[in-house]
Enzyme design. Sequence first.
Site, PDB file in Angstrom:
ATOM      1  CB  SER A  78      -0.896   0.011   1.230  1.00 15.32           C
ATOM      2  OG  SER A  78      -1.393   1.322   1.424  1.00 15.32           O
ATOM      3  CG  HIS A  82      -3.931  -1.607  -1.466  1.00 15.43           C
ATOM      4  ND1 HIS A  82      -5.056  -2.342  -1.760  1.00 15.43           N
ATOM      5  CD2 HIS A  82      -4.283  -0.794  -0.429  1.00 15.43           C
ATOM      6  CE1 HIS A  82      -6.037  -2.005  -0.935  1.00 15.43           C
ATOM      7  NE2 HIS A  82      -5.597  -1.064  -0.119  1.00 15.43           N
ATOM      8  CG  ASP A  87      -5.026   2.411   1.042  1.00 16.15           C
ATOM      9  OD1 ASP A  87      -5.993   1.633   0.970  1.00 16.15           O
ATOM     10  OD2 ASP A  87      -3.896   2.059   1.449  1.00 16.15           O
ATOM     11  CG  MET A 123      -8.166   7.181   2.573  1.00 17.32           C
ATOM     12  SD  MET A 123      -7.294   7.148   4.160  1.00 17.32           S
ATOM     13  CE  MET A 123      -6.554   5.514   4.096  1.00 17.32           C
ATOM     14  CG  HIS A 158      -9.265   0.205  -0.234  1.00 20.33           C
ATOM     15  ND1 HIS A 158      -8.618  -0.009   0.969  1.00 20.33           N
ATOM     16  CD2 HIS A 158     -10.589   0.224   0.052  1.00 20.33           C
ATOM     17  CE1 HIS A 158      -9.521  -0.106   1.939  1.00 20.33           C
ATOM     18  NE2 HIS A 158     -10.722   0.039   1.414  1.00 20.33           N
ATOM     19  CG  MET A 184     -11.210   3.328   2.312  1.00 15.38           C
ATOM     20  SD  MET A 184      -9.613   3.231   3.148  1.00 15.38           S
ATOM     21  CE  MET A 184      -8.530   3.332   1.712  1.00 15.38           C
ATOM     22  CG  MET A 191     -11.537  -2.526   5.557  1.00 14.27           C
ATOM     23  SD  MET A 191     -10.069  -2.176   4.569  1.00 14.27           S
ATOM     24  CE  MET A 191      -8.979  -1.421   5.779  1.00 14.27           C
ATOM     25  CG  ASP A 208      -6.192  -2.790   3.416  1.00 22.23           C
ATOM     26  OD1 ASP A 208      -5.118  -2.530   3.983  1.00 22.23           O
ATOM     27  OD2 ASP A 208      -6.802  -1.983   2.692  1.00 22.23           O
TER      28      ASP A 208
HETATM   29  C1  DX5 Z   1      -6.157   1.611   5.773  1.00 26.12           C
HETATM   30  C2  DX5 Z   1      -5.747   1.270   4.372  1.00 26.12           C
HETATM   31  C3  DX5 Z   1      -4.674   0.281   4.293  1.00 26.12           C
HETATM   32  C4  DX5 Z   1      -3.385   0.736   4.949  1.00 26.12           C
HETATM   33  C5  DX5 Z   1      -2.753  -0.481   5.537  1.00 26.12           C
HETATM   34  O1  DX5 Z   1      -7.285   2.378   5.739  1.00 26.12           O
HETATM   35  O2  DX5 Z   1      -6.855   0.748   3.639  1.00 26.12           O
HETATM   36  O3  DX5 Z   1      -4.432  -0.143   2.971  1.00 26.12           O
HETATM   37  O4  DX5 Z   1      -2.510   1.342   4.071  1.00 26.12           O
HETATM   38  O5  DX5 Z   1      -1.659  -0.078   6.273  1.00 26.12           O
HETATM   39  P1  DX5 Z   1      -0.914  -1.085   7.263  1.00 26.12           P
HETATM   40  O6  DX5 Z   1      -0.452  -2.246   6.448  1.00 26.12           O
HETATM   41  O7  DX5 Z   1       0.186  -0.273   7.826  1.00 26.12           O
HETATM   42  O8  DX5 Z   1      -1.935  -1.510   8.298  1.00 26.12           O
HETATM   43 ZN    ZN Z   2      -6.445  -0.236   1.626  1.00 21.42          ZN
END
Ligand code: DX5
Ligand code: ZN
Length: 229
Positions: free
Chosen positions: A8, A33, A35, A37, A66, A68, A137, A176
């Site tokens: 990620s 990956h 993320d 947000m 992903h 969010m 998650m 994740d």
């Molecule tokens: C959290 C993200 C993850 C995050 C995971 O909201 O969706 O992808 O980057 O990070 P680690 O592996 O550090 O938990």
């Molecule tokens: Zn993620």
Amino acid sequence: MSVQIAPSILSADFSALGRDVAAVGRGGADLIHVDVMDGHFVPNITIGPPVVRSLRRATALPLDVHLMITSPDDYLEAFVQAGASMVSVHVEATIHLHRTVHAIKSLGAKAGVVLNPSTPVSALEEIAADVDFVLLMSVNPGFAGQSFIPRSITKITAVRALLDGVGNVAAPIEVDGGIDLLTAPAVVVAGARILVAGSAIFTAPDPERATRDLKAVADQALLAGMPPR
Ligand code: DX5
Ligand code: ZN
């Protein structure tokens, strides 16, 4: 079959994403990956389609986006056009989930559905046959570096049974949050086949090596004799 590793970039150096994705690529990463947000669905803000477009040029690896965000439907096309190969949406953020999943597929990307830790597996029942993958998650979304929630293990097993029960045996489970060398074996044994890792890879002194090590540990767990898929 081996376990896929999806570093990620949330924990990467955003001023040097090209360098960081190249490093994990050399380490054997299978996916990148991403993320996304929006500060509404989760209490953090990250990146949008322009960064995905730049990443698309920086690596040959598939981009696993992903989302969010609230109203993910409004942005599916932009992310796929920018280069997303996989797009996942949260059931908690999506009202017409069936429509959304098929919209992602018709854009030419793989469609994933994501469950937050407190969302029951039953939320997937009516969509399980349609998804290309399920993302579970194992932390509350929003931030990297949180601790793995142990209850996620039984959830992985239950989702695997649900997918198999509806005949969607090809759809992998991605996990994740809080994945590292210590937590990876149990999630693989439970049935996860794509592991997302942010801090375990990018806060390590050598992300290339951290990727290789995580893949080795995951593949070892797979070989050690677990249930199929
Ligand atoms: C959290 C993200 C993850 C995050 C995971 O909201 O969706 O992808 O980057 O990070 P680690 O592996 O550090 O938990
Ligand atoms: Zn993620």
